[in-house]
Write an enzyme that holds these catalytic residues in place. Structure first.
Site, PDB file in Angstrom:
ATOM      1  N   HIS A 294      22.242  27.507  14.252  1.00 31.66           N
ATOM      2  CA  HIS A 294      21.576  28.458  14.057  1.00 31.66           C
ATOM      3  C   HIS A 294      21.860  29.014  12.513  1.00 31.66           C
ATOM      4  CE1 HIS A 294      19.576  32.406  14.236  1.00 31.66           C
ATOM      5  NE2 HIS A 294      20.698  32.976  13.829  1.00 31.66           N
TER       6      HIS A 294
ATOM      7  N   LYS B  83       2.525  11.598  -1.010  1.00 37.37           N
ATOM      8  CA  LYS B  83       3.554  12.762  -0.780  1.00 37.37           C
ATOM      9  C   LYS B  83       3.987  13.469  -1.903  1.00 37.37           C
ATOM     10  CE  LYS B  83       2.265  11.702   2.750  1.00 37.37           C
ATOM     11  NZ  LYS B  83       1.554  10.628   3.298  1.00 37.37           N
TER      12      LYS B  83
ATOM     13  N   ILE C 223      -5.802  10.545   6.178  1.00 37.95           N
ATOM     14  CA  ILE C 223      -6.085  10.468   4.873  1.00 37.95           C
ATOM     15  C   ILE C 223      -6.955  11.807   4.215  1.00 37.95           C
ATOM     16  CG2 ILE C 223      -7.066   9.256   2.799  1.00 37.95           C
ATOM     17  CD1 ILE C 223      -6.075   6.857   4.191  1.00 37.95           C
TER      18      ILE C 223
ATOM     19  N   THR D 236       0.776  -1.213   0.029  1.00 38.33           N
ATOM     20  CA  THR D 236       0.133   0.142   0.106  1.00 38.33           C
ATOM     21  C   THR D 236       0.887   1.252  -0.021  1.00 38.33           C
ATOM     22  OG1 THR D 236      -1.695  -1.150   1.442  1.00 38.33           O
ATOM     23  CG2 THR D 236      -1.758   1.407   1.208  1.00 38.33           C
TER      24      THR D 236
HETATM   25  P1  FAD Z   1       0.772  -3.102   3.201  1.00 36.37           P
HETATM   26  O1  FAD Z   1       1.711  -2.014   2.970  1.00 36.37           O
HETATM   27  O2  FAD Z   1      -0.546  -2.727   2.906  1.00 36.37           O
HETATM   28  O3  FAD Z   1       1.389  -4.381   2.238  1.00 36.37           O
HETATM   29  C1  FAD Z   1       0.561  -5.404   2.220  1.00 36.37           C
HETATM   30  C2  FAD Z   1       0.790  -6.045   0.762  1.00 36.37           C
HETATM   31  O4  FAD Z   1       0.516  -7.527   0.821  1.00 36.37           O
HETATM   32  C3  FAD Z   1      -0.041  -5.642  -0.450  1.00 36.37           C
HETATM   33  O5  FAD Z   1       0.905  -5.291  -1.363  1.00 36.37           O
HETATM   34  C4  FAD Z   1      -0.859  -6.793  -0.801  1.00 36.37           C
HETATM   35  O6  FAD Z   1      -1.104  -6.801  -2.135  1.00 36.37           O
HETATM   36  C5  FAD Z   1       0.056  -7.900  -0.351  1.00 36.37           C
HETATM   37  N1  FAD Z   1      -0.975  -9.157   0.014  1.00 36.37           N
HETATM   38  C6  FAD Z   1      -1.979  -9.031   0.914  1.00 36.37           C
HETATM   39  N2  FAD Z   1      -2.575 -10.427   0.821  1.00 36.37           N
HETATM   40  C7  FAD Z   1      -1.562 -11.101   0.103  1.00 36.37           C
HETATM   41  C8  FAD Z   1      -1.800 -12.426  -0.200  1.00 36.37           C
HETATM   42  N3  FAD Z   1      -2.424 -13.307   0.361  1.00 36.37           N
HETATM   43  N4  FAD Z   1      -0.756 -13.018  -0.909  1.00 36.37           N
HETATM   44  C9  FAD Z   1       0.183 -12.095  -1.615  1.00 36.37           C
HETATM   45  N5  FAD Z   1       0.124 -10.729  -1.170  1.00 36.37           N
HETATM   46  C10 FAD Z   1      -0.509 -10.266  -0.571  1.00 36.37           C
HETATM   47  N6  FAD Z   1       2.055   5.516   6.610  1.00 36.37           N
HETATM   48  C11 FAD Z   1       3.000   6.231   7.206  1.00 36.37           C
HETATM   49  O7  FAD Z   1       3.731   5.911   8.082  1.00 36.37           O
HETATM   50  N7  FAD Z   1       3.310   7.475   6.596  1.00 36.37           N
HETATM   51  C12 FAD Z   1       2.486   8.000   5.462  1.00 36.37           C
HETATM   52  O8  FAD Z   1       2.747   8.920   5.081  1.00 36.37           O
HETATM   53  C13 FAD Z   1       1.254   7.335   5.030  1.00 36.37           C
HETATM   54  N8  FAD Z   1       0.761   7.768   4.176  1.00 36.37           N
HETATM   55  C14 FAD Z   1      -0.569   6.885   3.650  1.00 36.37           C
HETATM   56  C15 FAD Z   1      -1.300   7.525   2.636  1.00 36.37           C
HETATM   57  C16 FAD Z   1      -2.448   6.549   2.250  1.00 36.37           C
HETATM   58  C17 FAD Z   1      -3.155   7.221   1.098  1.00 36.37           C
HETATM   59  C18 FAD Z   1      -2.557   5.482   2.608  1.00 36.37           C
HETATM   60  C19 FAD Z   1      -3.564   4.450   2.213  1.00 36.37           C
HETATM   61  C20 FAD Z   1      -1.736   4.684   3.973  1.00 36.37           C
HETATM   62  C21 FAD Z   1      -0.689   5.700   4.160  1.00 36.37           C
HETATM   63  N9  FAD Z   1       0.230   5.147   5.197  1.00 36.37           N
HETATM   64  C22 FAD Z   1       1.176   5.939   5.568  1.00 36.37           C
HETATM   65  C23 FAD Z   1      -0.218   3.761   5.936  1.00 36.37           C
HETATM   66  C24 FAD Z   1       0.949   2.883   5.298  1.00 36.37           C
HETATM   67  O9  FAD Z   1       0.707   2.775   4.211  1.00 36.37           O
HETATM   68  C25 FAD Z   1       0.625   1.569   6.101  1.00 36.37           C
HETATM   69  O10 FAD Z   1       0.639   1.660   7.318  1.00 36.37           O
HETATM   70  C26 FAD Z   1       1.593   0.489   5.532  1.00 36.37           C
HETATM   71  O11 FAD Z   1       1.658   0.327   3.939  1.00 36.37           O
HETATM   72  C27 FAD Z   1       1.579  -0.792   6.265  1.00 36.37           C
HETATM   73  O12 FAD Z   1       2.500  -1.797   5.698  1.00 36.37           O
HETATM   74  P2  FAD Z   1       2.375  -3.483   5.587  1.00 36.37           P
HETATM   75  O13 FAD Z   1       3.476  -3.992   5.320  1.00 36.37           O
HETATM   76  O14 FAD Z   1       1.711  -3.854   7.021  1.00 36.37           O
HETATM   77  O15 FAD Z   1       0.905  -3.664   4.449  1.00 36.37           O
HETATM   78  P1  NAI Z   2      -8.388   7.848  10.433  1.00 33.52           P
HETATM   79  O1  NAI Z   2      -8.723   6.641  11.410  1.00 33.52           O
HETATM   80  O2  NAI Z   2      -7.074   8.608  10.583  1.00 33.52           O
HETATM   81  O3  NAI Z   2      -9.546   9.066  10.537  1.00 33.52           O
HETATM   82  C1  NAI Z   2     -10.842   8.765  10.348  1.00 33.52           C
HETATM   83  C2  NAI Z   2     -11.636   9.811  10.504  1.00 33.52           C
HETATM   84  O4  NAI Z   2     -13.290   9.544  10.239  1.00 33.52           O
HETATM   85  C3  NAI Z   2     -12.009  10.105  12.077  1.00 33.52           C
HETATM   86  O5  NAI Z   2     -11.858  11.282  12.271  1.00 33.52           O
HETATM   87  C4  NAI Z   2     -13.046   9.637  12.562  1.00 33.52           C
HETATM   88  O6  NAI Z   2     -13.705  10.118  13.489  1.00 33.52           O
HETATM   89  C5  NAI Z   2     -13.816   9.980  11.371  1.00 33.52           C
HETATM   90  N1  NAI Z   2     -15.258   8.952  10.945  1.00 33.52           N
HETATM   91  C6  NAI Z   2     -15.286   7.692  11.325  1.00 33.52           C
HETATM   92  N2  NAI Z   2     -16.589   7.340  11.052  1.00 33.52           N
HETATM   93  C7  NAI Z   2     -17.173   8.425  10.329  1.00 33.52           C
HETATM   94  C8  NAI Z   2     -18.477   8.869   9.889  1.00 33.52           C
HETATM   95  N3  NAI Z   2     -19.563   7.854   9.678  1.00 33.52           N
HETATM   96  N4  NAI Z   2     -18.838  10.244   9.461  1.00 33.52           N
HETATM   97  C9  NAI Z   2     -17.857  11.129   9.429  1.00 33.52           C
HETATM   98  N5  NAI Z   2     -16.671  10.744  10.183  1.00 33.52           N
HETATM   99  C10 NAI Z   2     -16.136   9.559  10.469  1.00 33.52           C
HETATM  100  O7  NAI Z   2      -8.385   6.910   9.149  1.00 33.52           O
HETATM  101  P2  NAI Z   2      -7.926   7.287   7.698  1.00 33.52           P
HETATM  102  O8  NAI Z   2      -7.602   8.880   7.455  1.00 33.52           O
HETATM  103  O9  NAI Z   2      -8.928   6.675   6.864  1.00 33.52           O
HETATM  104  O10 NAI Z   2      -6.504   6.748   7.558  1.00 33.52           O
HETATM  105  C11 NAI Z   2      -6.366   5.209   7.850  1.00 33.52           C
HETATM  106  C12 NAI Z   2      -5.000   5.105   8.403  1.00 33.52           C
HETATM  107  O11 NAI Z   2      -4.018   5.346   7.288  1.00 33.52           O
HETATM  108  C13 NAI Z   2      -4.506   5.801   9.679  1.00 33.52           C
HETATM  109  O12 NAI Z   2      -4.795   5.030  10.535  1.00 33.52           O
HETATM  110  C14 NAI Z   2      -3.191   6.258   9.339  1.00 33.52           C
HETATM  111  O13 NAI Z   2      -2.581   5.697  10.435  1.00 33.52           O
HETATM  112  C15 NAI Z   2      -2.770   5.746   8.071  1.00 33.52           C
HETATM  113  N6  NAI Z   2      -2.325   6.783   7.320  1.00 33.52           N
HETATM  114  C16 NAI Z   2      -1.316   7.539   7.930  1.00 33.52           C
HETATM  115  C17 NAI Z   2      -0.696   8.677   7.156  1.00 33.52           C
HETATM  116  C18 NAI Z   2       0.654   9.295   7.762  1.00 33.52           C
HETATM  117  O14 NAI Z   2       1.027   8.738   8.484  1.00 33.52           O
HETATM  118  N7  NAI Z   2       0.877  10.420   7.270  1.00 33.52           N
HETATM  119  C19 NAI Z   2      -1.201   9.067   5.873  1.00 33.52           C
HETATM  120  C20 NAI Z   2      -2.607   8.432   5.821  1.00 33.52           C
HETATM  121  C21 NAI Z   2      -3.050   7.532   6.141  1.00 33.52           C
END
Ligand code: FAD
Ligand code: NAI
Length: 462
Positions: free
Chosen positions: A441, A51, A180, A41
């Site tokens: 600084h 980013k 997000i 992901t």
């Molecule tokens: P994932 O990254 O979800 O990877 C899991 C992988 O497993 C996937 O590629 C999937 O295809 C594969 N997979 C699943 N099941 C199987 C299977 N059965 N066989 C083979 N492959 C499989 N976190 C941050 O720290 N900083 C950020 O800036 C940030 N930004 C984010 C922005 C967005 C829009 C989103 C959605 C998330 C963001 N996150 C961020 C969260 C971060 O992406 C996740 O916490 C992180 O990717 C989790 O890593 P993971 O290795 O657990 O799983």
């Molecule tokens: P989130 O858990 O950060 O926020 C969800 C928000 O939706 C909360 O404020 C909650 O109160 C609200 N909500 C829940 N139900 C609702 C409803 N029915 N109507 C209106 N509001 C409602 O979840 P988000 O933003 O989807 O991110 C998911 C995960 O991805 C986070 O846990 C985060 O850790 C990870 N992520 C991390 C990033 C980073 O580290 N910069 C960037 C993007 C994602």
């Protein structure tokens, strides 16, 4: 069929980092990935593409708002959306290919396809069954659905669709004021969309220090985002390229609708475990649908481990990476450890918001005596020169021992500044230790030192 010491399922930051560490520790390692590219992901549809869009849209904002004042004249750039998409994709490609290179360099086999675990010690991918002394599940997470909201990934989208919209929408509704929603909401607001964020609670970013959360919301409002707070979304429906979002205000139960040409559902993510066969294996789960693990990341079935978004804890790439390394160390017979009380969180808006450790709310709830050292970026020369004086650093320290308990930063480069506090916390440092450390600084990090000074006899520049 091949025999491995470790097979890791999923190549996100948890899985790929774990695979590399396993291989470095001398274990014969394979990583199974169902996507076309490595990186999970995070690299494909999460951290990295978001980013890239945050960076590009921030540059536009700088050009529109600050260039003229610095004597940089000329027409502001206009948005070429398809080129911005190409830039984003090339950033993703460079990173996913980088993991492929690292796998080759470290002799990690990439098994392409979706994995099932027919029994402990076996991983099935397509028609092939591989054996592994140890299996690490790192299958990540997916967007959680919301009743009444029908995702089509075109008009009503999750973060995945929001990264590849056909055009910049005129009106966008974001459901959920979490990480997000605010990151991607601010991208589209900077690109010219009218963005309304509908949030269930009465504050944004639940879990964040409430003073930071309030200040953050004020800044986002100044940047043009509109917030509807205390609102429960009932439905979101799309007809062709238009959508209607209906919500009820929790204060008086009144029903309202919003029109939009894009709706982003961002109300949280849930573990992804489809097709792994966990039920048949009898792997114990938490009541929130996460795989249950002990302090060595072992599941209830011997030889099967789990890390990252699929287990408890913050869904963050760096948390997954740390667990990946620690689980590898455990399997290799070493000591793997993750200090869950020092995991930073960063929101990459402008300004950035970063935190680590306790908040004032958690300290109050625990009845712990603490002191606050706060310093505004208005007193920081570098920040003022760079139009970045909004925001502050807030350091929390134990009232008696002065030991640092937490830090909350809203301001320029907050996501980088937080790490000196993380290191200090790992070493059990006091606020005075930070305050006595020479800081160059003019840097933003002087604001961190000033906040530490504010925990003692007072800051110099405020
Ligand atoms: P994932 O990254 O979800 O990877 C899991 C992988 O497993 C996937 O590629 C999937 O295809 C594969 N997979 C699943 N099941 C199987 C299977 N059965 N066989 C083979 N492959 C499989 N976190 C941050 O720290 N900083 C950020 O800036 C940030 N930004 C984010 C922005 C967005 C829009 C989103 C959605 C998330 C963001 N996150 C961020 C969260 C971060 O992406 C996740 O916490 C992180 O990717 C989790 O890593 P993971 O290795 O657990 O799983
Ligand atoms: P989130 O858990 O950060 O926020 C969800 C928000 O939706 C909360 O404020 C909650 O109160 C609200 N909500 C829940 N139900 C609702 C409803 N029915 N109507 C209106 N509001 C409602 O979840 P988000 O933003 O989807 O991110 C998911 C995960 O991805 C986070 O846990 C985060 O850790 C990870 N992520 C991390 C990033 C980073 O580290 N910069 C960037 C993007 C994602």
């Amino acid at each position: 069929m091949s025999d491995y010491d470790v097979i890791i399922i999923g190549s996100g930051p948890g899985g790929y980092v774990s695979a590399i560490r396993c291989a470095q520790l001398g274990l014969k390692t394979a990583c199974v990935e169902g996507r076309e590219t490595l990186g999970g992901t995070c690299l494909n549809v999460g951290c990295i593409p978001s980013k890239a869009l945050l960076h590009a849209s921030h540059m536009l904002h700088e050009a529109e708002h600050n260039f003229a004042e610095m004597g940089l004249k000329g027409k502001s750039p206009s948005v070429d959306w398809s080129q911005m998409q190409k830039y984003k994709q090339s950033t993703v490609d460079t990173n996913t290919k980088g993991i492929e290179f690292l796998f080759k360099k470290n002799k990690v086999d990439w098994i392409k396809g979706w994995a099932t675990i027919p029994e402990a010690g076996k991983v099935k991918v397509g028609d092939e069954v591989h054996s592994a002394k140890n299996i690490i599940i790192a299958s990540g997470s997916e967007p959680a659905p919301l009743k009444g909201v029908e995702i089509d990934e075109k008009v009503i989208v999750t973060s995945t669709g929001a990264l590849t919209l056909g055009k910049v929408p005129k009106k966008m509704v974001v459901i959920g004021a979490g990480v997000i929603g605010l990151e991607l909401g601010s991208v589209y607001a900077r690109l010219g969309a009218e963005v309304t964020v509908v949030e269930f609670l009465d504050h944004i970013t639940p879990g964040m220090d409430s003073e930071v959360s309030r200040q953050f919301q004020k800044m986002l409002v100044k940047q043009g985002l509109t917030f509807v707070m205390g609102a429960a979304v009932q439905s979101a429906e799309a007809a062709k390229s238009e959508a209607k979002v209906t919500y009820k205000l929790r204060s008086d139960d009144s029903e309202h609708t919003l029109d939009a040409d894009a709706v982003l559902l961002s109300t949280g993510r849930r573990p992804y475990i489809d097709g792994l066969g966990l039920d048949a294996l009898g792997i114990a789960m938490t009541d929130r649908g996460q795989i249950q693990v002990n302090d060595k990341w072992q599941t209830s079935v011997e030889g099967i481990y789990a890390i990252g978004d699929v287990i408890e804890g913050p869904m963050l790439a760096h948390k997954a990476e740390d667990e990946g390394m620690a689980a590898a160390e455990q399997i290799a017979g070493h000591h793997g450890h993750v200090n869950y009380s020092v995991i930073p969180g960063v929101i990459y808006t402008h300004p950035e918001v970063a935190n680590v450790g306790e908040t004032e709310e958690t300290l109050k709830a625990a009845g712990r005596a603490y002191k606050v050292g706060k310093f505004s970026f208005m007193g920081n020369a570098r920040a003022k020169a760079n139009f970045a004086g909004d925001g502050f650093v807030k350091l929390l320290a134990d009232k008696e021992t002065d030991r640092i308990l937490g830090c909350h930063i809203i301001g320029p480069a907050a996501g980088d500044l937080i790490h000196e506090v993380c290191v200090a916390m790992e070493f059990g440092a006091s606020a005075q230790d930070l305050a006595m450390t020479c800081h160059a600084h003019p840097t933003y990090s002087e604001a961190v030192r000033e906040a530490a000074l504010a925990c003692g006899d007072g800051p110099i520049h405020m």
